[in-house]
Each structure stands twice: as C-alpha cells, then as structure tokens.
Design a protein around this motif. Structure first.
Motif, PDB file in Angstrom:
ATOM      1  N   GLY A  65      12.188 -59.983  27.113  1.00 31.13           N
ATOM      2  CA  GLY A  65      13.519 -60.583  27.124  1.00 31.13           C
ATOM      3  C   GLY A  65      14.610 -59.538  27.266  1.00 31.13           C
ATOM      4  O   GLY A  65      15.568 -59.721  28.035  1.00 31.13           O
ATOM      5  N   ASN A  66      14.463 -58.432  26.549  1.00 30.49           N
ATOM      6  CA  ASN A  66      15.442 -57.348  26.652  1.00 30.49           C
ATOM      7  C   ASN A  66      15.451 -56.750  28.048  1.00 30.49           C
ATOM      8  O   ASN A  66      16.517 -56.441  28.597  1.00 30.49           O
ATOM      9  CB  ASN A  66      15.122 -56.269  25.618  1.00 30.49           C
ATOM     10  N   LEU A  67      14.265 -56.595  28.626  1.00 30.55           N
ATOM     11  CA  LEU A  67      14.150 -56.072  29.992  1.00 30.55           C
ATOM     12  C   LEU A  67      14.947 -56.936  30.974  1.00 30.55           C
ATOM     13  O   LEU A  67      15.546 -56.419  31.928  1.00 30.55           O
ATOM     14  CB  LEU A  67      12.669 -56.058  30.396  1.00 30.55           C
ATOM     15  N   LEU A  68      14.970 -58.245  30.696  1.00 37.64           N
ATOM     16  CA  LEU A  68      15.620 -59.202  31.599  1.00 37.64           C
ATOM     17  C   LEU A  68      17.012 -59.609  31.113  1.00 37.64           C
ATOM     18  O   LEU A  68      17.582 -60.598  31.579  1.00 37.64           O
ATOM     19  CB  LEU A  68      14.737 -60.436  31.749  1.00 37.64           C
ATOM     20  N   ASN A  69      17.540 -58.844  30.151  1.00 42.85           N
ATOM     21  CA  ASN A  69      18.928 -59.009  29.668  1.00 42.85           C
ATOM     22  C   ASN A  69      19.182 -60.335  28.943  1.00 42.85           C
ATOM     23  O   ASN A  69      20.277 -60.897  29.024  1.00 42.85           O
ATOM     24  CB  ASN A  69      19.928 -58.850  30.826  1.00 42.85           C
ATOM     25  N   VAL A  70      18.189 -60.823  28.230  1.00 42.82           N
ATOM     26  CA  VAL A  70      18.384 -62.000  27.375  1.00 42.82           C
ATOM     27  C   VAL A  70      18.907 -61.513  26.027  1.00 42.82           C
ATOM     28  O   VAL A  70      18.332 -60.585  25.446  1.00 42.82           O
ATOM     29  CB  VAL A  70      17.064 -62.773  27.172  1.00 42.82           C
TER      30      VAL A  70
END
Length: 293
Positions: free
Chosen positions: A55-60
């Motif tokens: 999620g962090n990788l995808l900016n969530v």
C-alpha cells in the motif's frame, strides 16, 4: 530497513487489533479473552506487513490500510486457532505459548476462531476513509475467497485428506497455494484494490505474491526439519510426526531449498516490471528463505 519496517508495522497492526478487541462489550468475557489471546499471541505479522508495504509503495495512506491489515490478521489468527485444535493438527504450543484450546478450552477456541473471522468482515465492511463502497466490496470478496473453499479452508481440507498418504508434487503445490498462499496473495490484492492500481501493477504484484506465498510454505517445511522447538515456537518435527507430505519429503532437503530460492528469484523478477522503488518488498522476499521462524 526491513527489520525496522516489520517491527513498525507489527506494532501498528497490534495497536489496531487491540482497539477493535477492546471495543467489544464484556457480555462474554471468556470468549473475549480467548480471542485476545489468539489474536495477540505474537508473530511478525507477515500479512499485515504486505498490506502496509505494498500500500505504501502505491501511495495509499497508512490510515486507510490499518483496518485492512487488522482484518487479514484476524482471519490468520482464526485459522491458527482452529489448526491447533485436536481435530486438526493437535498442537499445544503456538509462538512459544499455549494454544487457545490449552489456555482456555476447546469450545472457547472454536468460538474464538469463529468470532475473529466474523470480526474481520465487520472491520472491512465498516466505511473506511479513502475507500469507495465499490473498493470495499472488492476487498471483502477478495478476503472471503482467500479464506474459504477456494483458498485457505480448501487447502486445509486437502492437507487433512493427504495425511498418511504420499501425494504428487503438483497436488502438494496446489494445497499450499490455497492453504498458505491464498491469504498472502490476498494481503497484496487488498492493497492493490485500495490503490486502484493499474492492470500492469496488479499483474506484477500478484505474480510476486504468488511466488512469495509458496516460498514461505516451502521454507516452513524446511524449518520443521532444521529449526528447534524454541526457534519455531511450536514442536519441531510436527509435520513428520503427523505423517504429512512436505516439500523436503518429496524433493529432499536440498531440493526444497533450491525450490524456495527459485521461487524468490521469480518473485524478484516480477518486481523489475514496476516503475517504483520496490526494495523493501524485494528484501522481504529474500528474508522469506533465510528466516528461522
């Protein structure tokens, strides 16, 4: 970096889980205590880690991910409680502590598992900031599929039916793609849905998750042979004692190690397709086959 991230996300999801358990009323105190024991028994929180890191990788936003991570850990905790029951694997230790049916009783353990499973769906069906109803419904469906007949429960049923039998490698792989791999893949998929990810990102990260999930199980089979009871937090050699088919049994210990390494290499290959810095989840894939617990 990986060690710090695992610890940070572990502490974060444990805090969220404690809050959800605390919010339950006290009408059934023994059940609540059994649920808490099973959910907060320890562990590195691998599935929540994947929710958070992908999620962090995808900016969530991390606050959007909190309840997704807590929900999947509730399902994982329920599965362990039920796996440990006398009718299943009949284990008395989990993460170095008494299993729920030992610390309480069998009926409480069954109910604690049932209640944690339904708590998971309560958590992810409650409105979550940053997610549309359509996204939440997709997340509910993903978790339901990974948890049930087509995933974890189906894999466990195959595992039980294969006890005291020698099964083919393809069947063993299918078993663990369901029993272990489905929930690991679901952790990644939940983050992808939350990010409204592109088809290319979805394909690459689900490919990564598939390989990592199977590598995780192969390494578990290896550790059952080479690690101590103290390291494992459960009886060493339990698979052999239960006469279960394992990857080392079918491939030999060295063959199983080669298989786990190839699966990690395949997972890393999927990450090269991403236009992001995926170092953290790459390190996690490598960690899978060097861990001792």
């Amino acid at each position: 970096m990986l060690t710090d991230a695992i610890k940070t996300y572990q502490q974060r999801v444990d805090k969220v889980l404690r809050q959800h358990l605390h919010n339950l009323d006290d009408a059934a105190p023994t059940l609540k205590a059994a649920m808490t024991h099973g959910a907060l028994l320890g562990g590195k929180r691998i599935r929540p880690f994947l929710v958070y890191s992908v999620g962090n990788l995808l900016n969530v936003p991390i606050t959007t991910l909190d309840n997704l991570a807590a929900a999947i850990e509730c399902v994982h905790a329920y599965s362990l409680i039920h796996d440990d029951l006398p009718a299943m694997d009949d284990d008395c230790l989990r993460r170095g502590q008494p299993t729920v049916h030992i610390a309480f009783d069998e009926a409480s353990a069954i109910l604690a598992g049932d209640a944690l499973q339904t708590l998971a769906f309560d958590i992810i069906s409650t409105p979550i900031d940053g997610l549309s109803p359509k996204q939440q419904l997709a997340i509910v469906k993903s978790l339901a599929k990974a948890s049930g007949y087509q995933g974890m429960c189906g894999g466990q049923a195959i595992d039980l039916s294969a006890t005291n039998q020698r099964i083919e490698l393809a069947r063993l792989t299918e078993l663990h793609n369901k029993k272990t791999g489905a929930l690991i893949s679901c952790a990644v998929e939940m983050a992808l849905i939350a990010a409204d990810a592109s088809k290319s990102d979805y394909a690459a990260l689900m490919g990564y998750a598939h390989h990592v999930g199977l590598a995780f199980q192969v390494q578990d089979d290896i550790l059952d042979i080479i690690a101590s009871t103290e390291e494992l937090g459960k009886p060493q050699g339990s698979d052999e004692q239960s006469n279960k088919s394992t990857f080392p049994q079918l491939l030999g210990l060295e063959g199983a190690k080669q298989t786990s390494q190839q699966l990690v290499d395949d997972a890393l290959s999927e990450l090269t397709k991403l236009p992001y810095n995926s170092q953290l989840i790459a390190d996690f894939a490598r960690y899978i086959i060097v861990r001792r617990i």
